[in-house]
Structure formats: C-alpha cells, structure tokens
Design a protein around this motif. Structure first.
Motif, PDB file in Angstrom:
ATOM      1  N   GLY A 175       0.916  -1.301  -0.060  1.00  0.00           N
ATOM      2  CA  GLY A 175       0.019  -0.031  -0.014  1.00  0.00           C
ATOM      3  C   GLY A 175       0.601   1.212   0.076  1.00  0.00           C
ATOM      4  N   GLY A 176       0.224   2.204  -0.330  1.00  0.00           N
ATOM      5  CA  GLY A 176       0.914   3.582  -0.523  1.00  0.00           C
ATOM      6  C   GLY A 176       1.015   4.164   1.070  1.00  0.00           C
ATOM      7  N   PRO A 177       2.230   4.986   1.423  1.00  0.00           N
ATOM      8  CA  PRO A 177       2.430   5.344   2.614  1.00  0.00           C
ATOM      9  C   PRO A 177       1.640   6.711   2.777  1.00  0.00           C
ATOM     10  CG  PRO A 177       4.174   6.130   1.188  1.00  0.00           C
ATOM     11  CD  PRO A 177       3.371   5.293   0.329  1.00  0.00           C
ATOM     12  N   THR A 178       1.511   6.997   4.171  1.00  0.00           N
ATOM     13  CA  THR A 178       0.692   8.193   4.379  1.00  0.00           C
ATOM     14  C   THR A 178       1.945   9.175   4.641  1.00  0.00           C
ATOM     15  OG1 THR A 178      -0.862   6.878   5.733  1.00  0.00           O
ATOM     16  CG2 THR A 178      -0.896   9.351   6.151  1.00  0.00           C
ATOM     17  N   ASP A 179       2.460   9.672   3.357  1.00  0.00           N
ATOM     18  CA  ASP A 179       3.367  10.705   3.368  1.00  0.00           C
ATOM     19  C   ASP A 179       3.033  11.783   2.481  1.00  0.00           C
ATOM     20  OD1 ASP A 179       5.039   9.010   4.734  1.00  0.00           O
ATOM     21  OD2 ASP A 179       6.084   8.193   3.150  1.00  0.00           O
ATOM     22  N   ILE A 180       3.523  13.010   2.803  1.00  0.00           N
ATOM     23  CA  ILE A 180       3.203  14.254   2.028  1.00  0.00           C
ATOM     24  C   ILE A 180       3.172  14.005   0.440  1.00  0.00           C
ATOM     25  CG2 ILE A 180       3.743  16.470   1.413  1.00  0.00           C
ATOM     26  CD1 ILE A 180       2.345  16.247   3.915  1.00  0.00           C
ATOM     27  N   VAL A 181       4.161  13.394  -0.036  1.00  0.00           N
ATOM     28  CA  VAL A 181       4.447  13.164  -1.274  1.00  0.00           C
ATOM     29  C   VAL A 181       3.489  12.007  -2.033  1.00  0.00           C
ATOM     30  CG1 VAL A 181       6.843  13.626  -1.556  1.00  0.00           C
ATOM     31  CG2 VAL A 181       6.097  11.134  -1.015  1.00  0.00           C
ATOM     32  N   ASN A 182       2.642  11.283  -0.974  1.00  0.00           N
ATOM     33  CA  ASN A 182       1.658  10.354  -1.697  1.00  0.00           C
ATOM     34  C   ASN A 182       0.105  10.980  -0.880  1.00  0.00           C
ATOM     35  OD1 ASN A 182       0.760   7.876  -2.613  1.00  0.00           O
ATOM     36  ND2 ASN A 182       0.305   7.096  -0.747  1.00  0.00           N
ATOM     37  N   LEU A 183      -0.101  12.065  -0.942  1.00  0.00           N
ATOM     38  CA  LEU A 183      -1.174  12.683  -0.307  1.00  0.00           C
ATOM     39  C   LEU A 183      -1.646  14.072  -1.328  1.00  0.00           C
ATOM     40  CD1 LEU A 183      -0.997  12.573   3.482  1.00  0.00           C
ATOM     41  CD2 LEU A 183      -2.364  10.969   1.924  1.00  0.00           C
ATOM     42  N   GLY A 184      -2.985  14.119  -1.554  1.00  0.00           N
ATOM     43  CA  GLY A 184      -3.529  15.388  -2.036  1.00  0.00           C
ATOM     44  C   GLY A 184      -4.847  15.581  -1.489  1.00  0.00           C
ATOM     45  N   LEU A 185      -5.259  16.903  -1.344  1.00  0.00           N
ATOM     46  CA  LEU A 185      -6.452  17.117  -0.565  1.00  0.00           C
ATOM     47  C   LEU A 185      -7.635  17.209  -1.967  1.00  0.00           C
ATOM     48  CD1 LEU A 185      -5.550  20.503   1.524  1.00  0.00           C
ATOM     49  CD2 LEU A 185      -6.083  18.043   2.172  1.00  0.00           C
ATOM     50  N   ALA A 186      -8.910  16.643  -1.443  1.00  0.00           N
ATOM     51  CA  ALA A 186      -9.923  16.321  -2.249  1.00  0.00           C
ATOM     52  C   ALA A 186     -11.281  16.523  -1.565  1.00  0.00           C
ATOM     53  CB  ALA A 186      -9.809  14.946  -3.152  1.00  0.00           C
ATOM     54  N   CYS A 187     -11.987  17.517  -1.916  1.00  0.00           N
ATOM     55  CA  CYS A 187     -13.283  17.445  -1.441  1.00  0.00           C
ATOM     56  C   CYS A 187     -14.165  16.033  -1.508  1.00  0.00           C
ATOM     57  CB  CYS A 187     -14.239  18.562  -1.998  1.00  0.00           C
ATOM     58  SG  CYS A 187     -14.766  18.316  -3.580  1.00  0.00           S
ATOM     59  N   GLU A 188     -15.219  16.140  -0.636  1.00  0.00           N
ATOM     60  CA  GLU A 188     -16.068  14.936  -1.057  1.00  0.00           C
ATOM     61  C   GLU A 188     -16.334  14.285  -2.117  1.00  0.00           C
ATOM     62  OE1 GLU A 188     -19.501  12.154  -0.730  1.00  0.00           O
ATOM     63  OE2 GLU A 188     -19.561  14.162  -1.386  1.00  0.00           O
ATOM     64  N   ARG A 189     -16.921  15.327  -3.084  1.00  0.00           N
ATOM     65  CA  ARG A 189     -17.448  15.353  -4.414  1.00  0.00           C
ATOM     66  C   ARG A 189     -16.004  14.665  -5.286  1.00  0.00           C
ATOM     67  NH1 ARG A 189     -20.153  15.503  -8.990  1.00  0.00           N
ATOM     68  NH2 ARG A 189     -19.444  17.009 -10.730  1.00  0.00           N
ATOM     69  N   HIS A 190     -15.160  15.323  -5.120  1.00  0.00           N
ATOM     70  CA  HIS A 190     -13.894  15.023  -5.937  1.00  0.00           C
ATOM     71  C   HIS A 190     -13.140  13.541  -5.483  1.00  0.00           C
ATOM     72  CE1 HIS A 190     -14.394  18.834  -8.091  1.00  0.00           C
ATOM     73  NE2 HIS A 190     -14.048  18.264  -8.869  1.00  0.00           N
ATOM     74  N   HIS A 191     -13.367  13.564  -4.171  1.00  0.00           N
ATOM     75  CA  HIS A 191     -12.974  12.336  -3.665  1.00  0.00           C
ATOM     76  C   HIS A 191     -13.685  10.980  -4.166  1.00  0.00           C
ATOM     77  CE1 HIS A 191     -11.496  10.372   0.491  1.00  0.00           C
ATOM     78  NE2 HIS A 191     -11.155   9.620  -0.738  1.00  0.00           N
ATOM     79  N   HIS A 192     -14.782  11.215  -4.485  1.00  0.00           N
ATOM     80  CA  HIS A 192     -15.815  10.227  -4.954  1.00  0.00           C
ATOM     81  C   HIS A 192     -15.486  10.066  -6.478  1.00  0.00           C
ATOM     82  CE1 HIS A 192     -19.463   8.263  -6.218  1.00  0.00           C
ATOM     83  NE2 HIS A 192     -19.803   7.830  -5.038  1.00  0.00           N
ATOM     84  N   LEU A 193     -14.910  11.023  -7.179  1.00  0.00           N
ATOM     85  CA  LEU A 193     -14.558  10.878  -8.599  1.00  0.00           C
ATOM     86  C   LEU A 193     -13.388  10.193  -8.838  1.00  0.00           C
ATOM     87  CD1 LEU A 193     -15.357  14.338 -10.284  1.00  0.00           C
ATOM     88  CD2 LEU A 193     -16.443  12.407 -10.534  1.00  0.00           C
ATOM     89  N   LEU A 194     -12.522  10.295  -7.675  1.00  0.00           N
ATOM     90  CA  LEU A 194     -11.059   9.635  -7.846  1.00  0.00           C
ATOM     91  C   LEU A 194     -11.322   8.124  -7.746  1.00  0.00           C
ATOM     92  CD1 LEU A 194      -8.782  11.851  -5.682  1.00  0.00           C
ATOM     93  CD2 LEU A 194      -8.451  11.012  -8.060  1.00  0.00           C
ATOM     94  N   HIS A 195     -12.548   7.663  -6.840  1.00  0.00           N
ATOM     95  CA  HIS A 195     -12.555   6.130  -6.647  1.00  0.00           C
ATOM     96  C   HIS A 195     -13.525   5.547  -7.731  1.00  0.00           C
ATOM     97  CE1 HIS A 195     -10.332   5.667  -2.881  1.00  0.00           C
ATOM     98  NE2 HIS A 195     -10.849   6.810  -2.439  1.00  0.00           N
ATOM     99  N   HIS A 196     -14.521   6.433  -8.020  1.00  0.00           N
ATOM    100  CA  HIS A 196     -15.588   5.800  -9.049  1.00  0.00           C
ATOM    101  C   HIS A 196     -15.688   6.492 -10.456  1.00  0.00           C
ATOM    102  CE1 HIS A 196     -16.634   3.863  -5.463  1.00  0.00           C
ATOM    103  NE2 HIS A 196     -16.798   4.899  -4.831  1.00  0.00           N
ATOM    104  N   GLY A 197     -14.945   7.601 -10.688  1.00  0.00           N
ATOM    105  CA  GLY A 197     -15.209   8.089 -11.770  1.00  0.00           C
ATOM    106  C   GLY A 197     -14.206   7.883 -13.102  1.00  0.00           C
ATOM    107  N   GLY A 198     -13.037   7.163 -12.611  1.00  0.00           N
ATOM    108  CA  GLY A 198     -11.857   6.977 -13.472  1.00  0.00           C
ATOM    109  C   GLY A 198     -10.925   8.033 -13.440  1.00  0.00           C
ATOM    110  N   TRP A 199     -10.779   8.645 -12.582  1.00  0.00           N
ATOM    111  CA  TRP A 199      -9.894   9.927 -12.488  1.00  0.00           C
ATOM    112  C   TRP A 199      -8.743   9.343 -11.696  1.00  0.00           C
ATOM    113  CZ3 TRP A 199      -9.846  15.150 -14.236  1.00  0.00           C
ATOM    114  CH2 TRP A 199     -11.195  15.386 -15.072  1.00  0.00           C
ATOM    115  N   ASP A 200      -7.487   9.974 -12.082  1.00  0.00           N
ATOM    116  CA  ASP A 200      -6.358   9.477 -11.091  1.00  0.00           C
ATOM    117  C   ASP A 200      -5.671  10.916 -10.735  1.00  0.00           C
ATOM    118  OD1 ASP A 200      -6.309   6.592 -11.642  1.00  0.00           O
ATOM    119  OD2 ASP A 200      -5.819   7.069 -13.445  1.00  0.00           O
ATOM    120  N   MET A 201      -4.775  10.763  -9.811  1.00  0.00           N
ATOM    121  CA  MET A 201      -4.119  11.981  -9.189  1.00  0.00           C
ATOM    122  C   MET A 201      -2.648  11.496  -9.055  1.00  0.00           C
ATOM    123  SD  MET A 201      -4.221  13.268  -5.092  1.00  0.00           S
ATOM    124  CE  MET A 201      -6.028  13.938  -5.233  1.00  0.00           C
TER     125      MET A 201
END
Length: 410
Positions: free
Chosen positions: A349-375
């Motif tokens: 799994g990915g580490p909980t490090d700054i280089v592996n984190l990015g801020l996302a609101c609830e709606r865009h968080h949902h798009l990352l998991h279910h909308g085919g978007w990557d970060m």
C-alpha cells in the motif's frame, strides 16, 4: 383585432412577435378574471347543489374536466374578498399564478389580524406580483404568514416554542444501503442549513473540455449535504465509538483485495463493493481482515493511521484546498487522499506521506474512486488525469481555482 391574430406567426416581425406574446398573456389574465366572476356567482347562487353536485368545486372538476385541486383553487380565488387582486387580474397586470399565491396567503390571516392590515398586505403582494415571478410572491407570503404566526401567540407561548425548537429528522435504509430521509427544521436552523447548502450546491464551473455540471439541483444539494456531514465527521469534538474514532474493520477475501473487485462485509454497513470501501477508508483507521477461500483469517492487519495534523497543515499550504479541476472549496471541505492507495494489488500500500497525499473534497474524492480519474504529484503540484472516455490522451489538469490573483503558483 391584432396583427398576431390574422397573420401566421412566422410572418410577424420580431417586434410584432414579442408584442403579440405580451398582448395574448394579458388577454389570458382577463379571461381568467372573467372565469372567476362566473365561478363566484355560481357559488353565491348555490347552482352547484341545485344541479346535483356536492359543491362548486365538484361541479367545476366534473363539468370543466379540471383537477379537484385546480377547481378548489378557482373557487377560493373567486369567493375571496380581494378587490385589488381582482382588479390587477382583470387589467392583465398579474396572472393566475400570482392570484393563487396572494389568495393562499391572505386566506390564512388569523382572526387577530385586522381587515385594514389584510388590505395593506394585499396591496403589497399585488404590487410585488406586477414585477416578480409567482415563486417570489410565495416566499414573501411565507414571511407574512410567519410574522402572523408569531404575532398571534402570547409572549409566554412564543418563549415556550423557542425553548423547544421543532427539529425532526426521520430516516430509513433501502435494501442496497441507501439512506432515505425526511424531516423539518425550525426557521433558525432552516436558514442556517440553507446558508450552508447554497454555496456548496452551486454548479461546478465548465470543465477543461467545455462540459457543464451534469448534476441536477437535487443531486447538487445531496452532494452539499454529504460534504457538510463529512466536515462535521472530522470534528475533534464528536463522540468516539468504542474509544476510537472512525475505525473500519474490513472483512475481505485476498483475491478480491488484490483484484479490487467483489464484495466486502463491513461492520455496521453490510455488503459493499471493494471500490466503495477503498474510498471510505481514505480518511479512517482501517483494520483489514484478509480471508482465504476457506474463510480462514490470513491476516488481521494493524491499523493504518490517517494523515497527522502536521501533515494536514503542510497539505493546506501546498494545495490550498481541493485539488479537483475547477473546484474552489477550501481546506476545511477537503481531506487527504492517498495517491497510491493503502490497498494496492500485491499488498503493497501507499504510505501516508506528503508526497503520497493530495487534498480532495467529498465530491472529487468520489470521482477519484468511482469516476475513472487519477491523481499524481508533479513538481510539487497535484495534477488530475481524466478518464480515457473524457480525454483519450488523458492530459493532466491542474486546478487553478486557488491561485493568487497574480495567476502565479507559488
């Protein structure tokens, strides 16, 4: 006879077309006023009972083939003593919808309200109707009714009502785990809720590909409410569960975990898809219980901690808010998302490090998991990669909504 009545509309000039539209609307209002005159006299003479109907509304519904609701509304407007409203309707200055809203409000005036005050409110609502749409008249009418409700109560009753505000929330779950709810708030809580919902429910700006926000108003309000709950759920003052906050115990087969497919049994939730669980666990303490084909526990993993307060502060400085393309929601509406998720195939799994984190609101968080978007993180800036159906080349997009006025990203 106007030119619009003797010539086909396609032959009219632009000026004649718009003038004809306004003239016909005025005629419709005058005809409706005449309808109310007829209905009022039928009711006063008792013709409906004489002709075998129970009342005037029933007579209208059956003889004119209108709904009982429409028939009742016409009777109410026809029998109401509202001379200013009728005069404005007869002159075509207001329409039937305005008349309905005015009558609906003034017919609920309490006995304690004088005839002079009712007449004053009638004048106000008629004047408003001459310049506003019916929904605006309805909103003002609600304020009038609210004022009368308070005015009609004794001071001790008002204080007693304020001491126990009427707030109700009823909910149930469907078979697939969706929550259905209904309820009501007192005016103070209702206005507070509306003030929170309105900015969060605004349509997203047009994206980089020229697409408008596809969500309906109801869907935008639903997303706004979920965002408010998400923010409240991260409050340090909320009660904890069994001594720990946001603990998720995941029961999953090893093959499903590696394939990111199949069904997961989650405490308090029941059956969910793996993709749902991956999203829910982004900002929770996750304890994966991995099973083999015989349902034997292969591993009861130790809790994976979420971002620390110091890491959150660093992300706020770097990302300034939600990193989703075009999103203007600030840091308090965003949570850290793992670029490389904790449940990657192969168990790494990915580490909980700054280089592996990015801020996302609830709606865009949902798009990352279910909308085919990557970060991804590139040169210290979070970029979003759209799904192939949206952009076959999957060109990265950086959110510029949080950039300072100079337009430079520092």
């Amino acid at each position: 006879m106007g030119v619009d009545e003797v010539m086909p509309v396609w032959q009219l000039s632009d000026g004649e077309l718009t003038a004809g539209l306004l003239a016909v609307e005025r005629d419709l209002c005058r005809v409706y006023a005449r309808m109310l005159d007829l209905v009022g006299d039928i009711d006063r003479r008792g013709l409906s009972v004489e002709k075998g109907f129970r009342d005037t509304a029933t007579m209208l519904a059956l003889s004119l083939r209108v709904s009982k609701r429409e028939a009742s509304a016409r009777v109410a407007q026809a029998t109401a003593v509202l001379p200013l409203m009728r005069k404005a309707l007869e002159s075509g200055e207001i329409n039937r919808e305005h008349a309905h809203e005015i009558e609906h409000v003034l017919s609920q005036a309490p006995d304690s309200v004088s005839a002079e005050e009712v007449a004053a409110h009638e004048a106000t609502l008629v004047e408003l109707s001459q310049q506003a749409i019916p929904t605006t008249v309805r909103k003002v009418g609600r304020r009038v009714l609210g004022y009368w409700d308070v005015l009609d109560k004794k001071p001790e009753d008002r204080e007693r009502d304020l001491s126990r505000p009427n707030r109700e929330f009823r909910y149930s779950f469907t078979r697939d785990g969706r929550m259905k709810y209904s309820g009501e708030f007192d005016p103070e809580a209702g206005h507070f809720a509306e003030n929170m919902l309105i900015p969060l429910a605004k349509p997203d700006p047009v994206d980089a590909f020229g697409n408008r926000d596809p969500r309906t108003a109801a869907q935008r309000h639903g997303d706004a409410l979920a965002a408010i709950f998400d923010l409240a759920g991260r409050s340090p003052d909320l009660p904890v569960k069994a001594g720990e906050r946001a603990v998720v115990t995941v029961t999953i087969g090893l093959e499903e975990l590696e394939r990111r497919a199949g069904i997961v049994m989650l405490d308090d939730y029941g059956a969910l898809s793996v993709s749902q669980v991956r999203r829910m666990c982004c900002d929770a303490k996750a304890v994966p219980a991995v099973l083999n084909g015989a349902s034997e526990v292969l591993d009861l993993g130790r809790a994976v901690r979420t971002a620390t307060p110091a890491q959150r502060r660093a992300l706020i400085i770097r990302d300034r808010g939600c990193t989703g393309p075009g999103c203007s929601r600030g840091p308090k509406w965003a949570t850290p998302h793992h670029i490389v998720h904790w449940s990657n195939p192969g168990g790494v799994g990915g580490p909980t490090d700054i280089v592996n984190l990015g801020l996302a609101c609830e709606r865009h968080h949902h798009l990352l998991h279910h909308g085919g978007w990557d970060m991804r993180l590139r040169n210290g800036i979070i970029e979003w990669i759209p799904p192939a159906w949206l952009d076959p080349e999957r060109r990265p997009i950086r959110n510029t909504a949080h950039d300072p006025p100079t337009g430079k990203h520092s």
